[in-house]
Structures are given as structure tokens and as C-alpha cells.
Design an enzyme around this catalytic site. Structure first.
Site, PDB file in Angstrom:
ATOM      1  CD  GLU A 321      -3.019  -0.862  -0.014  1.00 49.75           C
ATOM      2  OE1 GLU A 321      -2.864   0.125  -0.758  1.00 49.75           O
ATOM      3  OE2 GLU A 321      -3.932  -1.684  -0.169  1.00 49.75           O
ATOM      4  CG  ASP A 476     -10.519  37.540 -18.334  1.00 47.42           C
ATOM      5  OD1 ASP A 476     -11.350  38.204 -17.686  1.00 47.42           O
ATOM      6  OD2 ASP A 476     -10.362  36.307 -18.176  1.00 47.42           O
ATOM      7  CD  GLU A 550     -14.396  38.639 -19.405  1.00 44.73           C
ATOM      8  OE1 GLU A 550     -14.803  38.112 -18.347  1.00 44.73           O
ATOM      9  OE2 GLU A 550     -13.623  38.079 -20.213  1.00 44.73           O
ATOM     10  CG  ASP A 662      -7.087  34.321 -15.102  1.00 42.40           C
ATOM     11  OD1 ASP A 662      -8.313  34.337 -14.940  1.00 42.40           O
ATOM     12  OD2 ASP A 662      -6.282  33.996 -14.218  1.00 42.40           O
TER      13      ASP A 662
END
Length: 687
Positions: A321, A476, A550, A662
């Protein structure tokens, strides 16, 4: 597929040929070829001296495997019931009568007194080499391990269980063939050729041995599949069969390590003399010593006591594990990679609660084939699995599913009610963690490679003659100084006069405010203006700027940015305007709406078709300091996802935990403005 009549005819021909061809070619004396020069012949320990061309044919290997198998005909294991030796014997080759007669003409027996003395010497040397290999103590030791493990797993370890799952066989082979490489490094290839018959790998080339010799192997396996079960069997038989070997076992929890420790002691005490064991419970160590032999040891530890394995010497280290091992314990474990004769075997299920912690998935890009994944969905149908809720297994049904595993739609639905995506992660293993990034990928790798590598020299005079006179800029804005959140994206695109659908990226910015002050609009406008100035210097043919600011976040701030940019821009600049429905006034801002999906589709098509390129001199004053701007953009393009909506539409997004989208949105919209002629640009009217 064969028609039934052809299948029956071929079966009849095979039966007739098998009945007529009875030549077995089992020779008690060696055979030598006639008139074969020394450079063109080879000595074989099972046959004699034959033409060297036989080494490139599988017929010779098949014949030798059939009549001289490497597997013992009468195995005497220390535990369990031996398996029939006929299970791993290939089909007996049949010779046509004409071929058999021709071969007997070309070959003669030793007793025919036509063999030369040097051929006999060559044969005897090959025979002696073969006998010495079988007489080697390492060979007998490794053979005993395989015989004991095979017999132990033949209904002895667990009643009624006689077969292993494919991943369990892989685990045995990775363990065994690495032992071969460190126990007999000079004879590794010869022993691989012999021992591969034990696993039924008759046609496997020796080049595969390099995979088993690697320093680390990773197995990603769903839960409840018998990972720890097979590890206990392997370790138990290694301790009882192989001398002078040191094994380590690291678990993610203390109770798991204690359980494995107790199970191995129970197995050894039940099937082997208990007097051979020396158990030290205080440090989790088992020492097994066979009479007259050197001892082998096992140490069981947990990741919480990472210092216990420091200073130890392990030939094999099993990390159970591994995806749940504490990260601060990994350096102590990975330190054994430096040991020359050590191998790390990571065995784990996928971490459903936090897929980002599945650090083993990073090894899928390793130069070595280290990652072994058990999955019930193949790569070709991974998208089908995600897009259909009722699908619980691969549509091609090529993958093996154990009988003790239940997979149906009701279990999938119930499991996902507890935690969304848990069933997919456990079922698909590696696929669930990686498919989120690749499932909705809309831009191909070849297109991205071309976009990144093939950049246009836009400063050349021949190219500038083809550039448009107008520069399209999209802003933007983001009004925050949190660099972990969104920033202001600015993109600048110009079209080609010869091909209007072709466009070039000349500039891009990803700008973050230093402080939240009243000068935010001025700083954003100054950033865009600096980029425009640099583009104008490099490309003097540009005469005008068409800009879109924008205004979705803040209309007032958007108007302020446009006003400042209009005053300081070195080139004539026009803006897209938004009409206020209540006052009929027009503001120099752009309200982004449903056309965002169309813009992304246009951008994606341009990338895949090669009609969008980047300039070799891309202007960027905010990205270029620490990153290549085009590569920075490509990383965001790779994250674009197309998500279907309930109304039949589509939504595009490229947001990531470590990077916002962005800049990508600004470049996408700038490209959309440049290639779409429905937008009207007007200068700001003085009031």
C-alpha cells in the site's frame, strides 16, 4: 473469420498429417551436418553440430523444449503437491515424411564415422557447459524455490485455489528473475532461457529480462485482489528455499505489518521444521536457517518507524500500500535504490480519497517499464466507460476478471453514493487518475507539438508584408492581488492578409496586481499598453489596435481600463462597445456571454488544423521572466475540457489547481475577435 467448411477442411488436413508423420527424432547419439564450414555451424548440447541458421528458427527451441524440457519431470517439493510437467510443454512438432527424409540425408550420426574430430570436440564442449550449468548450486537453489512455490500454491496454501491471477504471476517473475540476476550475474541469460519454461514463456525473447532486472517495479492493483496474499507466499518460500537472502517488508499500518509477520511465521512453522526458525518479535525479524546452509532473514516494519530499516541490507524490499505510506518515510525507503543488489517492489491500490497523493502514477512516464496496472477498462474504451453511467466493464471484454470479483451497475451506483468517483478509481486504477486529464482532451498532442515547435519569424520583411494592419487585443481583468487565484489575461493576435483564417499570436500577458488600490485600472491598462508598444516596434506595419475589455467582473473598472488605455496607447485604438439597455448609452466594454463556447471551438479547430501559430518574438513582460510564454500557454491548452451540458450544449474550461486559465481565455477571445467579422469597433467619443 473462417467459414465453417474451411475450418472443417483444415481440421481434417491436420488430423491426416498428424497421423502420417510419426518421426520423433529422439537421438541417443549426437548428429553432425555434412559439408558445413566451421563458421556456419554451431554446437548444440541436445542435438550435436548443426547449421547456425537454426538459432534464428523457433523449430529448434520447440523441439528441445519438447524432448528436453527444463522443468523437472519428477519434482520433489518440500511442501505441497507438484503440478504435472505436461502443463508447460508446447505442442509436439510434426514433420512431413518428405521433410524427414531430406533432413536425414543432410545429417549423419556419430557412429557413421563421417564426423570430423573438431565437430566432436565442439559438441562435447557444449555438452559440458550445459551440464555445469545444471550442476550449479545456484540453479538447484532457484529451481527448488520455484518448485516449492508452485506446489505450495497448488491447493496447499488455500484449499481449492490452484491458479494465480496474471498480476500475481508478474509479481513472482519480477521477484524471481531479479534474484537470478544477483545470484548468478554471469549466467543470467542462460538461466533465464531455462527458467522461462517454468512460467510457460516459451516464445519470450531474452530482451524481456531487462524489465525484470530493473531496480524498482510498481503494481497498482484494486483492493481485495490478493496482493498481500501472494506476497506472504513468496516471502515464505524464499526464506525456506533460498540461502543468504535478506527481505524487507514495509506496510502503511502497524497492524498490517504484524499480520503479515504472524502469517509468515504460521506458514513456516506449519510446513517446515520449526527448529530452523529464529524469531525476534521485538524488531519484527525472522531468521530461517536450513541445516548446512546460510541463513536468510525477513524484517517487517511500518512507515511510522522509518528508522528501523535504516542501516539494513535488503535484496528485496516489498512496500505494501505504497500510495498510503507517509511521505516523510519515502526517503528512507528510496535510499535502497542505491544498493547494487536491491530491488524495490511497490504494491498498492489507488488512493480514492485524494488522487493527487497517488505518487506512483508519475512513473508511467519513466524510461523503464516500471508501472504494472491491473485495470478492467482498456485504454481504447476509457472514454466510453466515463461517458456511460451504466457501463461497469470494458465493452471489448478482453480483460480478465477474477471470479471472486463482483462488478455490476448496482454496486457501482451504491459505491459512488458514498463518495463520487470512488468506484471508477478502484475499478480503473491508473485510468481514473489520468483519465480526468485526458478524457475530454480536445487538442491532439501532435497539434500542440507543432504549435510549440513551429513558430513564425514575424520580424522578417517577407512575413510582415503578409500581416494584417490591425492588432486584436483582448483584456480579461482580475481585481485581486492573490497570485494563487485569477490574474489579468491579455492576448494579442493578428491575421494574415493572404489567408484570413490564418492568425498569429504576437503577445500575451498574465498580470497580477501588487496591491489593491485605486490604481488597479491604471496598472492593468499600463500592462496592456507596454505590450502594444513592443509589438508596434517589432511590427511597424500594424496601424491600428482593436481592443475588447471584458466587463463581466466590474463594468466601472472595465470602462476605466479602456479610458486609460485610450489615452496612453501609442497607436490609434478602437474598442468594442456594450449598449446599456436602460439608458441606451454605449460603454467601451465587452460583456462575455454564450459566444465563449464558439470562441473555444474556433480556437481548438485552429490549433488542430494548424492555422494558428505563435511568433518567434512573442511579447510578454509578465511571463517571459520565468517561463516561455508559448509553453506557458500550451500547459493551459492541455487542460481544456469539453463538458456536455444538460441542454445539449457544451462548456469549455481549463481551470487547474495550480494554474488559472485567464491567459488562455484572453488568447482564445483575441483569436475569436480577429477571425470573426461580426464585431464593430469604434473609438471612444469625447464627452
Amino acid at each position: 473469420m473462417l467459414l465453417s467448411r474451411h475450418r472443417e477442411r483444415l481440421a481434417a488436413n491436420l488430423q491426416e498429417t498428424a497421423k502420417d508423420a510419426g518421426e520423433r527424432w529422439e537421438l541417443s547419439a549426437p548428429t553432425f551436418t555434412r559439408h558445413c564450414p566451421k563458421t556456419a555451424r554451431m554446437a548444440h548440447p541436445f542435438i550435436g553440430v548443426v547449421h547456425r541458421i537454426n538459432s534464428y528458427s523457433s523449430v529448434l527451441e520447440t523441439y528441445c523444449t519438447r524432448h528436453h524440457p527444463a522443468t523437472p519431470t519428477s519434482a520433489n517439493p518440500d511442501v505441497g503437491t507438484p503440478r504435472p510437467s505436461e502443463d508447460n510443454v508446447p505442442a509436439k512438432p510434426r514433420l512431413l515424411e518428405s521433410l524427414s527424409t531430406y533432413l536425414q540425408m543432410r545429417c549423419v550420426r556419430e557412429d557413421a564415422h563421417v564426423s570430423t574430430a573438431d565437430q566432436l570436440v565442439e559438441y562435447q564442449a557444449a555438452r559440458k557447459t550445459h551440464d555445469s550449468l545444471h550442476a550449479c548450486s545456484v540453479y538447484r537453489e532457484l529451481q527448488a524455490f520455484l518448485v516449492n512455490l508452485s506446489s505450495f500454491l497448488n491447493g496447499c496454501y488455500v484449499p481449492g485455489v490452484h491458479w494465480l491471477e496474471p498480476f500475481q504471476q508478474q509479481l513472482v517473475m519480477h521477484t524471481f528473475f531479479f534474484l537470478v540476476s544477483i545470484k548468478a550475474p554471469q549466467k543470467t541469460h542462460q538461466l533465464f532461457g531455462l527458467f522461462k519454461q517454468y512460467f510457460g514463456l516459451f516464445e519470450t525473447p531474452n530482451s524481456v529480462l531487462q524489465t525484470f532486472k530493473q531496480k524498482a517495479s510498481v503494481f497498482l492493483i484494486p483492493r481485495r485482489h490478493g496482493k498481500t496474499w501472494i506476497v506472504v507466499a513468496i516471502i515464505s518460500m524464499l526464506l525456506a528455499s533460498v540461502e543468504n537472502i535478506n527481505i524487507g517488508y514495509v506496510a502503511h499500518q502497524k497492524h498490517v505489518a504484524n499480520s503479515v509477520f504472524a502469517e509468515i511465521i504460521k506458514t513456516l512453522c506449519r510446513w517446515f521444521p520449526p527448529k530452523n526458525l529464529n524469531i525476534k518479535k521485538e524488531n519484527g525479524t525472522i531468521i530461517y536457517t536450513r541445516p548446512g546452509g546460510r541463513s536468510s532473514s525477513l524484517m517487517c516494519a511500518t512507515c511510522f518507524n522509518k528508522n528501523s530499516i535504516r542501516g539494513q541490507t535488503f535484496n528485496l524490499l516489498y512496500v505494501d500500500e505504497a500510495n498510503f505510506i507517509k511521505k516523510d518515510a519515502l526517503p528512507a525507503i528510496l535510499g535502497f535504490m542505491l544498493q547494487k543488489d536491491a530491488k524495490l517492489i511497490f504494491i498498492s491500490s489507488v488512493n480514492s480519497s485524494d488522487r493527487s497523493t497517488s505518487f506512483l502514477l508519475n512513473l508511467r512516464n519513466a524510461q523503464e517499464k516500471m508501472l504494472n496496472v491491473v485495470s478492467y477498462v482498456c485504454a481504447d474504451h476509457r472514454e466510453d466507460f466515463h461517458l456511460q453511467d451504466a457501463l461497469v466493464s470494458c465493452p471489448c471484454y478482453r480483460l480478465h476478471i477474477p471470479t471472486y470479483i463482483t462488478i455490476d451497475e448496482s454496486i457501482k451506483t451504491t459505491t459512488n453514493l458514498f463518495m463520487e468517483g470512488a468506484f471508477d478509481t478502484e475499478l480503473m486504477g491508473e485510468g481514473a487518475a489520468s483519465s480526468n486529464a485526458t478524457l475530454y482532451r480536445v487538442v491532439g498532442d501532435a497539434a500542440l507539438t507543432q504549435f510549440d515547435m513551429c513558430r513564425v519569424d514575424t520580424t522578417a520583411q517577407q512575413v510582415q508584408k503578409c500581416l494584417g494592419k490591425q492588432l486584436f487585443v483582448y483584456i480579461d481583468p482580475a481585481y485581486t492581488n492573490n497570485t494563487e487565484a485569477s490574474g489579468t489575461g491579455v492576448g494579442a493576435v493578428v491575421t494574415s492578409t493572404q489567408t484570413p483564417t490564418r492568425s498569429l499570436i504576437l503577445g500575451m500577458e498574465h498580470f497580477f496586481l501588487r496591491d489593491l488600490t485605486g490604481a488597479a485600472a491604471y496598472e492593468i491598462a499600463s500592462c496592456a499598453c507596454t505590450m502594444i508598444k513592443a509589438i508596434a516596434v517589432l511590427h511597424p506595419t500594424i496601424e491600428r489596435v482593436n481592443a475588447a475589455v471584458e466587463g463581466n467582473s466590474s463594468q466601472d473598472s472595465g470602462v476605466a481600463i479602456a479610458t486609460v488605455l485610450n489615452e496612453i496607447c501609442p497607436l490609434p485604438i478602437h474598442f468594442l462597445h456594450y449598449t446599456d439597455k436602460s439608458s441606451a448609452l454605449q460603454w467601451p466594454i465587452y460583456m462575455l456571454g454564450g459566444e465563449k463556447s464558439s470562441a473555444f471551438e474556433t480556437f481548438i479547430y485552429a490549433l488542430n488544423s494548424g492555422t494558428l501559430s505563435a511568433s518567434q518574438t512573442v511579447v510578454s513582460n509578465t511571463i517571459k521572466i520565468s517561463f516561455d510564454p508559448v509553453t506557458y500557454l500550451v500547459e493551459q491548452v492541455r487542460a481544456i475540457k469539453c463538458v456536455p451540458l444538460r441542454d445539449g450544449g457544451q462548456s469549455y474550461s481549463a481551470k487547474q489547481k495550480h494554474m488559472s486559465d485567464d491567459l488562455l481565455v484572453a488568447v482564445v477571445m483575441a483569436h475569436f475577435m480577429a477571425t470573426d467579422d461580426r464585431h464593430m469597433y469604434k473609438p471612444i467619443s469625447p464627452q
